[in-house]
Design an enzyme around this catalytic site. Sequence first.
Site, PDB file in Angstrom:
ATOM      1  N   HIS A   1       5.878 -31.031  -8.248  1.00  0.00           N
ATOM      2  CA  HIS A   1       7.310 -31.057  -8.064  1.00  0.00           C
ATOM      3  C   HIS A   1       8.237 -30.580  -9.503  1.00  0.00           C
ATOM      4  CE1 HIS A   1      11.151 -32.138  -6.029  1.00  0.00           C
ATOM      5  NE2 HIS A   1      11.403 -32.954  -7.168  1.00  0.00           N
TER       6      HIS A   1
ATOM      7  N   CYS B   1      -3.427   3.704  -5.600  1.00  0.00           N
ATOM      8  CA  CYS B   1      -2.878   2.656  -6.155  1.00  0.00           C
ATOM      9  C   CYS B   1      -2.226   2.690  -7.393  1.00  0.00           C
ATOM     10  CB  CYS B   1      -4.063   1.480  -6.291  1.00  0.00           C
ATOM     11  SG  CYS B   1      -3.594  -0.144  -6.763  1.00  0.00           S
TER      12      CYS B   1
ATOM     13  N   CYS C   1       0.592   1.188  -5.301  1.00  0.00           N
ATOM     14  CA  CYS C   1       0.817  -0.273  -5.679  1.00  0.00           C
ATOM     15  C   CYS C   1       1.440  -0.544  -6.920  1.00  0.00           C
ATOM     16  CB  CYS C   1      -0.419  -1.011  -5.476  1.00  0.00           C
ATOM     17  SG  CYS C   1      -1.648  -0.399  -4.468  1.00  0.00           S
TER      18      CYS C   1
ATOM     19  N   ARG D   1       4.421  -4.653  12.064  1.00  0.00           N
ATOM     20  CA  ARG D   1       3.593  -4.999  13.185  1.00  0.00           C
ATOM     21  C   ARG D   1       2.550  -5.663  12.669  1.00  0.00           C
ATOM     22  NH1 ARG D   1       3.825  -2.814  18.311  1.00  0.00           N
ATOM     23  NH2 ARG D   1       4.835  -0.911  17.758  1.00  0.00           N
TER      24      ARG D   1
ATOM     25  N   LYS E   1       4.980   1.006  -7.748  1.00  0.00           N
ATOM     26  CA  LYS E   1       5.753   0.562  -6.928  1.00  0.00           C
ATOM     27  C   LYS E   1       6.294  -0.728  -7.082  1.00  0.00           C
ATOM     28  CE  LYS E   1       4.222  -2.117  -4.279  1.00  0.00           C
ATOM     29  NZ  LYS E   1       3.557  -1.944  -2.845  1.00  0.00           N
TER      30      LYS E   1
ATOM     31  N   TYR F   1      -8.360   3.918 -17.274  1.00  0.00           N
ATOM     32  CA  TYR F   1      -9.147   4.317 -16.340  1.00  0.00           C
ATOM     33  C   TYR F   1     -10.259   5.357 -16.639  1.00  0.00           C
ATOM     34  CZ  TYR F   1      -7.517   1.138 -12.273  1.00  0.00           C
ATOM     35  OH  TYR F   1      -7.666   0.233 -11.536  1.00  0.00           O
TER      36      TYR F   1
ATOM     37  N   GLU G   1       9.113  -2.111   1.786  1.00  0.00           N
ATOM     38  CA  GLU G   1       8.929  -2.363   0.260  1.00  0.00           C
ATOM     39  C   GLU G   1      10.074  -1.103  -0.557  1.00  0.00           C
ATOM     40  OE1 GLU G   1       4.879  -1.589  -1.027  1.00  0.00           O
ATOM     41  OE2 GLU G   1       4.428  -3.818  -0.444  1.00  0.00           O
TER      42      GLU G   1
ATOM     43  N   SER H   1      -9.537   3.840  -6.748  1.00  0.00           N
ATOM     44  CA  SER H   1     -10.032   2.304  -6.918  1.00  0.00           C
ATOM     45  C   SER H   1     -11.505   2.123  -6.302  1.00  0.00           C
ATOM     46  CB  SER H   1      -9.257   1.303  -6.011  1.00  0.00           C
ATOM     47  OG  SER H   1      -7.767   1.367  -6.366  1.00  0.00           O
TER      48      SER H   1
ATOM     49  N   TYR I   1       4.761  -1.161   5.554  1.00  0.00           N
ATOM     50  CA  TYR I   1       4.647  -1.643   4.340  1.00  0.00           C
ATOM     51  C   TYR I   1       5.701  -0.798   3.561  1.00  0.00           C
ATOM     52  CZ  TYR I   1       0.258  -4.158   4.706  1.00  0.00           C
ATOM     53  OH  TYR I   1      -0.590  -5.291   5.118  1.00  0.00           O
TER      54      TYR I   1
ATOM     55  N   GLU J   1       4.922 -26.313  -3.580  1.00  0.00           N
ATOM     56  CA  GLU J   1       5.017 -27.758  -3.110  1.00  0.00           C
ATOM     57  C   GLU J   1       4.955 -27.597  -1.488  1.00  0.00           C
ATOM     58  OE1 GLU J   1       7.509 -31.034  -4.419  1.00  0.00           O
ATOM     59  OE2 GLU J   1       8.991 -29.644  -5.027  1.00  0.00           O
TER      60      GLU J   1
ATOM     61  N   ALA K   1       7.980   1.307   4.149  1.00  0.00           N
ATOM     62  CA  ALA K   1       9.316   1.337   4.642  1.00  0.00           C
ATOM     63  C   ALA K   1      10.069   0.053   3.949  1.00  0.00           C
ATOM     64  CB  ALA K   1       9.462   1.504   6.202  1.00  0.00           C
TER      65      ALA K   1
HETATM   66  P1  NDP Z   1       2.170   1.319   8.126  1.00  0.00           P
HETATM   67  O1  NDP Z   1       1.047   1.421   9.079  1.00  0.00           O
HETATM   68  O2  NDP Z   1       2.307  -0.105   7.443  1.00  0.00           O
HETATM   69  O3  NDP Z   1       3.455   1.375   9.149  1.00  0.00           O
HETATM   70  C1  NDP Z   1       3.694   2.574   9.910  1.00  0.00           C
HETATM   71  C2  NDP Z   1       5.012   2.629  10.493  1.00  0.00           C
HETATM   72  O4  NDP Z   1       5.365   3.779  11.045  1.00  0.00           O
HETATM   73  C3  NDP Z   1       5.154   1.587  11.574  1.00  0.00           C
HETATM   74  O5  NDP Z   1       6.241   1.020  11.507  1.00  0.00           O
HETATM   75  C4  NDP Z   1       4.851   2.496  12.793  1.00  0.00           C
HETATM   76  O6  NDP Z   1       5.545   2.052  13.767  1.00  0.00           O
HETATM   77  C5  NDP Z   1       5.596   3.689  12.261  1.00  0.00           C
HETATM   78  N1  NDP Z   1       4.655   4.873  12.938  1.00  0.00           N
HETATM   79  C6  NDP Z   1       3.460   5.030  13.072  1.00  0.00           C
HETATM   80  N2  NDP Z   1       3.187   6.305  13.466  1.00  0.00           N
HETATM   81  C7  NDP Z   1       4.254   6.943  13.775  1.00  0.00           C
HETATM   82  C8  NDP Z   1       4.534   8.185  14.296  1.00  0.00           C
HETATM   83  N3  NDP Z   1       3.634   9.211  14.762  1.00  0.00           N
HETATM   84  N4  NDP Z   1       5.822   8.462  14.413  1.00  0.00           N
HETATM   85  C9  NDP Z   1       6.800   7.657  14.070  1.00  0.00           C
HETATM   86  N5  NDP Z   1       6.747   6.374  13.479  1.00  0.00           N
HETATM   87  C10 NDP Z   1       5.215   6.172  13.261  1.00  0.00           C
HETATM   88  O7  NDP Z   1       2.187   2.377   7.260  1.00  0.00           O
HETATM   89  P2  NDP Z   1       2.875   2.786   5.690  1.00  0.00           P
HETATM   90  O8  NDP Z   1       3.192   4.197   5.779  1.00  0.00           O
HETATM   91  O9  NDP Z   1       4.287   2.118   5.449  1.00  0.00           O
HETATM   92  O10 NDP Z   1       1.593   2.284   4.841  1.00  0.00           O
HETATM   93  C11 NDP Z   1       0.409   2.966   5.123  1.00  0.00           C
HETATM   94  C12 NDP Z   1      -0.726   2.202   4.458  1.00  0.00           C
HETATM   95  O11 NDP Z   1      -0.793   1.826   2.998  1.00  0.00           O
HETATM   96  C13 NDP Z   1      -0.459   0.658   5.114  1.00  0.00           C
HETATM   97  O12 NDP Z   1      -1.114   0.461   6.351  1.00  0.00           O
HETATM   98  C14 NDP Z   1      -1.155  -0.288   4.226  1.00  0.00           C
HETATM   99  O13 NDP Z   1      -2.650  -0.570   4.305  1.00  0.00           O
HETATM  100  C15 NDP Z   1      -1.031   0.753   2.790  1.00  0.00           C
HETATM  101  N6  NDP Z   1      -0.070  -0.058   1.704  1.00  0.00           N
HETATM  102  C16 NDP Z   1      -0.060  -1.396   1.414  1.00  0.00           C
HETATM  103  C17 NDP Z   1       0.630  -1.953   0.695  1.00  0.00           C
HETATM  104  C18 NDP Z   1       0.365  -3.304   0.398  1.00  0.00           C
HETATM  105  O14 NDP Z   1      -0.555  -3.887   0.447  1.00  0.00           O
HETATM  106  N7  NDP Z   1       1.557  -4.075  -0.427  1.00  0.00           N
HETATM  107  C19 NDP Z   1       2.063  -1.285   0.146  1.00  0.00           C
HETATM  108  C20 NDP Z   1       2.233   0.215   0.918  1.00  0.00           C
HETATM  109  C21 NDP Z   1       1.011   0.541   1.704  1.00  0.00           C
HETATM  110  P3  NDP Z   1       5.252   0.575  14.951  1.00  0.00           P
HETATM  111  O15 NDP Z   1       6.216  -0.101  14.563  1.00  0.00           O
HETATM  112  O16 NDP Z   1       5.293   1.248  16.195  1.00  0.00           O
HETATM  113  O17 NDP Z   1       3.998   0.166  14.655  1.00  0.00           O
END
Ligand code: NDP
Length: 449
Positions: free
Chosen positions: A438, A43, A48, A205, A51, A99, A182, A15, A178, A443, A180
């Site tokens: 409405h 993406c 994106c 988080r 997905k 693209y 989705e 992108s 994200y 709303e 997980a």
């Molecule tokens: P995220 O950062 O959203 O979540 C990572 C998860 O993995 C958290 O729950 C975290 O735990 C856990 N984690 C992190 N490190 C470890 C580790 N070493 N061992 C075990 N667990 C771990 O990452 P994603 O992979 O889901 O997505 C990556 C990025 O892609 C996102 O940050 C986002 O920017 C982008 N994305 C955006 C989307 C959207 O806009 N709709 C869709 C998909 C991806 P904890 O709970 O402790 O934080």
Amino acid sequence: MTDYDYDLFVIGAGSGGVRAARVSASFGAKVAVAEEYRVGGTCVIRGCVPKKMLVYGSHFSEELEDGKNFGWTWDNARFDWHTLRDHVLKDVDRLNSAYTDTLQNHDVEIILERAEIAGPHEVKLASGKTVTAKYILIATGAWPVISDFPGSEHMSTSNDMFHLEKLPNLVIISGGGYIANEFAGIFNGLGSEVFVVNRSDVILRGYDESLRDRLLQIGMSKGINYRFNCTFDKIEKREDGALDVYMDGREMPVVADVVLAATGRRPKIEGLGLENAGVEISDDGAIKVDEYSRTNVESIYAVGDVTDRVQLTPVAIREGQAFAETVFNNNPKTVDYNCIPSAVFSQPPIASVGLTEGEARNRYGNIRVYSSDFRAMRNVFADRHERSLYKMVVEHPTGKILGLHMIGPDAPEILQAAAVAVKAGLTKDDFDATVALHPSMAEELVLLK
Ligand code: NDP
């Protein structure tokens, strides 16, 4: 006349890279872009866009169920994974071509090879050829992280989910972010049994706590299994391909078809040759850049996930645009990272802009929170006991909106428009002064109590 082969050499046609290449070329620059896989990037090719198609596809199971009270019966409704998967892949091909056409129509040379930095103005291609450029832009994105434990090589990443040979009976998803949430919604909707396993005791988080709780409640009611504070001990692959997944010191494994690693994405810098030009990286492996996306090397810039500022496509696009304006249009531009709306395409989806309640309390102390906890009309009619939650965080006494957080059907579609108001600094009174549309879910935004 330039002494270099190109004015701009972009590494990575995702992108950010595509936007920068196209706009720089439109300003008269001679541009080449190297891409080792397919034009479009994460993406478009494996993120994106495909997905979202899977989200749409999986949601039909609820539509079919909800249709009953609306008078519809669906005898022998069946789902075929191959049909959905192949249509998604066909759509990816279409976008890949679109693209490619866009770049070619702007006279950007596409080099389908891996490229490595050989010096401040030099790039070495996988074929062995070296080319020179006045500026180099790194836009290689990020790559999924897979934890290291016995058998973790049997895990898949989100990249693989679009190519599965069959719909898994049971999927274990490692992570609570994200990807997980989705994919939990997608596989749950398609009929797989789903386990979400996270190292901490929260999902998503960074999002507002009330919304996260709501998603968790709804997810559990839909049959998604959650395991928190849980770690993986080992994964063993059976001869038939099934995976014995041992977690949390338990003796009995959970038998899965797929274990998806969704534990974050790391800037993709391996083998990029950054050391050949002395490009600095941060402790977490991201390329360090200034507000104009320039690295410590004057001729080398970087945009998008490889810089790990905000890992979102529209942000990478803005960084690519700002780069082109700054470097090739004599119009220095930075990106405003304030009030970036974001969404999780879980089921139901979450959408959010601005500060969460917790962040606002920490930063401002005196705040007010207004909310609406309601069941969408359609859900009431369909006997679906799924409640939406909209929440507005407001500075006191000014009434300025600090954050807006929503979970419910179509929340991202609704929030995008409301985010304009939040970004513009409007107040709760401005929302209240607007007459409700409405009957709609949106709303509720002007009726918050
Ligand atoms: P995220 O950062 O959203 O979540 C990572 C998860 O993995 C958290 O729950 C975290 O735990 C856990 N984690 C992190 N490190 C470890 C580790 N070493 N061992 C075990 N667990 C771990 O990452 P994603 O992979 O889901 O997505 C990556 C990025 O892609 C996102 O940050 C986002 O920017 C982008 N994305 C955006 C989307 C959207 O806009 N709709 C869709 C998909 C991806 P904890 O709970 O402790 O934080």
